[in-house]
Design a protein around this motif. Structure first.
Motif, PDB file in Angstrom:
ATOM      1  N   CYS A 112       0.840  -1.194   0.000  1.00 29.30           N
ATOM      2  CA  CYS A 112       0.000   0.000   0.000  1.00 29.30           C
ATOM      3  C   CYS A 112       0.875   1.245   0.000  1.00 29.30           C
ATOM      4  N   ASP A 113       0.886   1.939  -1.105  1.00 34.32           N
ATOM      5  CA  ASP A 113       1.733   3.120  -1.261  1.00 34.32           C
ATOM      6  C   ASP A 113       0.944   4.376  -0.888  1.00 34.32           C
ATOM      7  N   GLY A 114       0.965   4.726   0.398  1.00 34.61           N
ATOM      8  CA  GLY A 114       0.287   5.938   0.855  1.00 34.61           C
ATOM      9  C   GLY A 114      -1.225   5.806   0.922  1.00 34.61           C
ATOM     10  N   ILE A 115      -1.723   4.609   1.175  1.00 36.96           N
ATOM     11  CA  ILE A 115      -3.169   4.423   1.314  1.00 36.96           C
ATOM     12  C   ILE A 115      -3.647   5.111   2.589  1.00 36.96           C
ATOM     13  N   GLN A 116      -4.646   5.987   2.456  1.00 40.04           N
ATOM     14  CA  GLN A 116      -5.096   6.818   3.576  1.00 40.04           C
ATOM     15  C   GLN A 116      -6.418   6.369   4.190  1.00 40.04           C
ATOM     16  N   ASP A 117      -7.262   5.757   3.401  1.00 36.17           N
ATOM     17  CA  ASP A 117      -8.607   5.440   3.867  1.00 36.17           C
ATOM     18  C   ASP A 117      -8.633   4.125   4.652  1.00 36.17           C
ATOM     19  N   PRO A 118      -9.131   4.137   5.896  1.00 30.79           N
ATOM     20  CA  PRO A 118      -9.169   2.911   6.693  1.00 30.79           C
ATOM     21  C   PRO A 118      -9.996   1.802   6.056  1.00 30.79           C
ATOM     22  N   GLY A 119     -11.093   2.186   5.396  1.00 32.20           N
ATOM     23  CA  GLY A 119     -11.923   1.190   4.731  1.00 32.20           C
ATOM     24  C   GLY A 119     -11.184   0.483   3.615  1.00 32.20           C
ATOM     25  N   ASN A 120     -10.425   1.241   2.832  1.00 33.89           N
ATOM     26  CA  ASN A 120      -9.622   0.635   1.767  1.00 33.89           C
ATOM     27  C   ASN A 120      -8.569  -0.304   2.347  1.00 33.89           C
ATOM     28  N   ALA A 121      -7.906   0.149   3.407  1.00 39.10           N
ATOM     29  CA  ALA A 121      -6.861  -0.670   4.023  1.00 39.10           C
ATOM     30  C   ALA A 121      -7.436  -1.976   4.560  1.00 39.10           C
ATOM     31  N   GLY A 122      -8.565  -1.870   5.264  1.00 38.57           N
ATOM     32  CA  GLY A 122      -9.191  -3.071   5.806  1.00 38.57           C
ATOM     33  C   GLY A 122      -9.669  -4.015   4.720  1.00 38.57           C
ATOM     34  N   THR A 123     -10.201  -3.446   3.637  1.00 35.35           N
ATOM     35  CA  THR A 123     -10.644  -4.267   2.500  1.00 35.35           C
ATOM     36  C   THR A 123      -9.476  -5.029   1.891  1.00 35.35           C
ATOM     37  N   MET A 124      -8.339  -4.372   1.744  1.00 38.25           N
ATOM     38  CA  MET A 124      -7.174  -5.039   1.166  1.00 38.25           C
ATOM     39  C   MET A 124      -6.692  -6.181   2.047  1.00 38.25           C
ATOM     40  N   HIS A 227      -2.669  -2.512 -15.555  1.00 39.77           N
ATOM     41  CA  HIS A 227      -3.907  -1.764 -15.361  1.00 39.77           C
ATOM     42  C   HIS A 227      -5.097  -2.701 -15.480  1.00 39.77           C
ATOM     43  N   ILE A 228      -6.213  -2.277 -14.889  1.00 42.17           N
ATOM     44  CA  ILE A 228      -7.466  -3.026 -14.967  1.00 42.17           C
ATOM     45  C   ILE A 228      -8.308  -2.408 -16.086  1.00 42.17           C
ATOM     46  N   PRO A 229      -8.631  -3.154 -17.125  1.00 46.59           N
ATOM     47  CA  PRO A 229      -9.422  -2.588 -18.231  1.00 46.59           C
ATOM     48  C   PRO A 229     -10.838  -2.260 -17.770  1.00 46.59           C
ATOM     49  N   MET A 230     -11.353  -1.113 -18.193  1.00 49.41           N
ATOM     50  CA  MET A 230     -12.697  -0.682 -17.820  1.00 49.41           C
ATOM     51  C   MET A 230     -13.452  -0.250 -19.071  1.00 49.41           C
ATOM     52  N   SER A 231     -14.699  -0.664 -19.183  1.00 49.18           N
ATOM     53  CA  SER A 231     -15.499  -0.336 -20.371  1.00 49.18           C
ATOM     54  C   SER A 231     -16.489   0.795 -20.114  1.00 49.18           C
ATOM     55  N   GLY A 232     -16.665   1.175 -18.856  1.00 45.96           N
ATOM     56  CA  GLY A 232     -17.613   2.236 -18.517  1.00 45.96           C
ATOM     57  C   GLY A 232     -16.995   3.613 -18.539  1.00 45.96           C
ATOM     58  N   ALA A 233     -17.714   4.577 -17.973  1.00 47.78           N
ATOM     59  CA  ALA A 233     -17.274   5.973 -18.017  1.00 47.78           C
ATOM     60  C   ALA A 233     -16.429   6.384 -16.824  1.00 47.78           C
ATOM     61  N   ALA A 234     -16.359   5.547 -15.799  1.00 49.82           N
ATOM     62  CA  ALA A 234     -15.569   5.896 -14.615  1.00 49.82           C
ATOM     63  C   ALA A 234     -14.090   6.010 -14.964  1.00 49.82           C
ATOM     64  N   GLU A 235     -13.428   7.014 -14.395  1.00 46.52           N
ATOM     65  CA  GLU A 235     -12.013   7.232 -14.680  1.00 46.52           C
ATOM     66  C   GLU A 235     -11.113   6.279 -13.909  1.00 46.52           C
ATOM     67  N   SER A 236     -11.563   5.857 -12.739  1.00 46.95           N
ATOM     68  CA  SER A 236     -10.721   4.996 -11.919  1.00 46.95           C
ATOM     69  C   SER A 236     -11.585   4.180 -10.964  1.00 46.95           C
ATOM     70  N   LEU A 237     -10.933   3.259 -10.273  1.00 47.71           N
ATOM     71  CA  LEU A 237     -11.606   2.411  -9.297  1.00 47.71           C
ATOM     72  C   LEU A 237     -11.168   2.783  -7.883  1.00 47.71           C
ATOM     73  N   ASN A 238     -12.032   2.536  -6.923  1.00 43.61           N
ATOM     74  CA  ASN A 238     -11.659   2.625  -5.518  1.00 43.61           C
ATOM     75  C   ASN A 238     -10.443   1.726  -5.272  1.00 43.61           C
ATOM     76  N   ALA A 239      -9.510   2.195  -4.444  1.00 41.63           N
ATOM     77  CA  ALA A 239      -8.255   1.460  -4.240  1.00 41.63           C
ATOM     78  C   ALA A 239      -8.482   0.056  -3.685  1.00 41.63           C
ATOM     79  N   GLY A 240      -9.413  -0.067  -2.740  1.00 43.24           N
ATOM     80  CA  GLY A 240      -9.700  -1.380  -2.173  1.00 43.24           C
ATOM     81  C   GLY A 240     -10.297  -2.320  -3.198  1.00 43.24           C
ATOM     82  N   VAL A 241     -11.177  -1.792  -4.058  1.00 45.02           N
ATOM     83  CA  VAL A 241     -11.783  -2.598  -5.117  1.00 45.02           C
ATOM     84  C   VAL A 241     -10.727  -3.021  -6.133  1.00 45.02           C
TER      85      VAL A 241
END
Length: 254
Positions: A112-124, A227-241
């Motif tokens: 985890c390179d500078g992960i700030q969100d506790p929810g993301n950290a716990g998910t990982m 990278h994770i390929p994405m077909s929708g309009a979102a620019e990025s994914l949540n770090a935990g996801v």
């Protein structure tokens, strides 16, 4: 093991335990708190050292036989609430010693390179446990892995896998010298689709900060960028996801 009843708010142990909601005191005392019956049971059955189990009088009356192998403290609901980070606690928590960190002994890790969100950290942490990773490594500047919110988000997985903190670029360089292949997840011109990424026995996968991504220094150190390929309009994914998708993809190579 002993059962001790504490009814005074002036008790030194209770005052010390209440301070563990703050990182500076977790660091000072080398202790952290995990709340809830399930999480306490996970701690009790792990290799972690449980300093004591704290219960409300009501919980003790209905669960007197539980956690009998540990020192137990029984207190009032009002005093118990001063130790809790949750608004509706279950009436039991464990005070646990922060484990000593060791050299890497496993095969696959999330970094985890500078992960700030506790929810993301716990998910990982939870996903690493689910997909058979050896552990999760947190860089300096990341969220405190033993904070109450990270512990809750991990759903007990914090007690099942290796955890390492305050690791930096030098750590990754040493890991490379120790035979670990470094793979960074980033939207980059030279990145590889995760379906085509290199998967080896000894590997560290880097997930970047929620806002800034993987640092330039670590990108330069990486053996491969994916990278994770994405077909929708979102620019990025949540770090935990993103980390969970990456770990699932890696698990398919077993």
């Amino acid at each position: 093991m002993t059962v001790k009843k504490i009814l005074s708010p002036a008790n030194e142990f209770l005052k010390k335990a209440a301070k563990l909601k703050q990182k500076k005191y977790r660091d000072e005392f080398g202790l952290f708190v995990t709340e809830g019956e399930r999480s306490c049971r996970e701690a009790a059955e792990s290799g972690f050292v449980v300093d004591c189990i704290v219960m409300t009088e009501r919980f003790f009356e209905s669960h007197e036989g539980e956690f009998a192998g540990f020192n137990r403290i029984v207190t009032t609901n009002k005093l118990f609430m001063t130790l809790c980070d949750t608004k509706t606690p279950q009436g039991v928590l464990a005070v646990v010693k922060v484990p000593e960190e060791r050299e890497l002994t496993g095969n696959r890790y999330i970094y985890c390179d500078g992960i700030q969100d506790p929810g993301n950290a716990g998910t990982m942490i939870r996903s690493a446990d689910a997909f058979g990773f050896s552990g999760v490594i947190f860089s300096a500047g990341s969220v405190d892995v033993f904070s109450p919110k990270v512990i809750r988000a991990s759903m007990g997985s914090v007690f099942h896998i290796e955890l390492k903190t305050l690791a930096g670029a030098e750590f990754l360089e040493q890991a490379k010298q120790g035979g670990y292949f470094i793979t960074a997840s980033a939207l980059h011109g030279k990145s590889v689709d995760i379906h085509n990424m290199t998967v080896l026995k000894k590997q560290i996968f880097v997930i970047g900060n929620e806002g800034n991504g993987v640092s330039k220094e670590i990108l330069k150190q990486s053996d491969e960028i994916v990278h994770i390929p994405m077909s929708g309009a979102a620019e990025s994914l949540n770090a935990g996801v993103a980390a969970s998708i990456l770990m699932f993809e890696v698990s398919k190579h077993e």
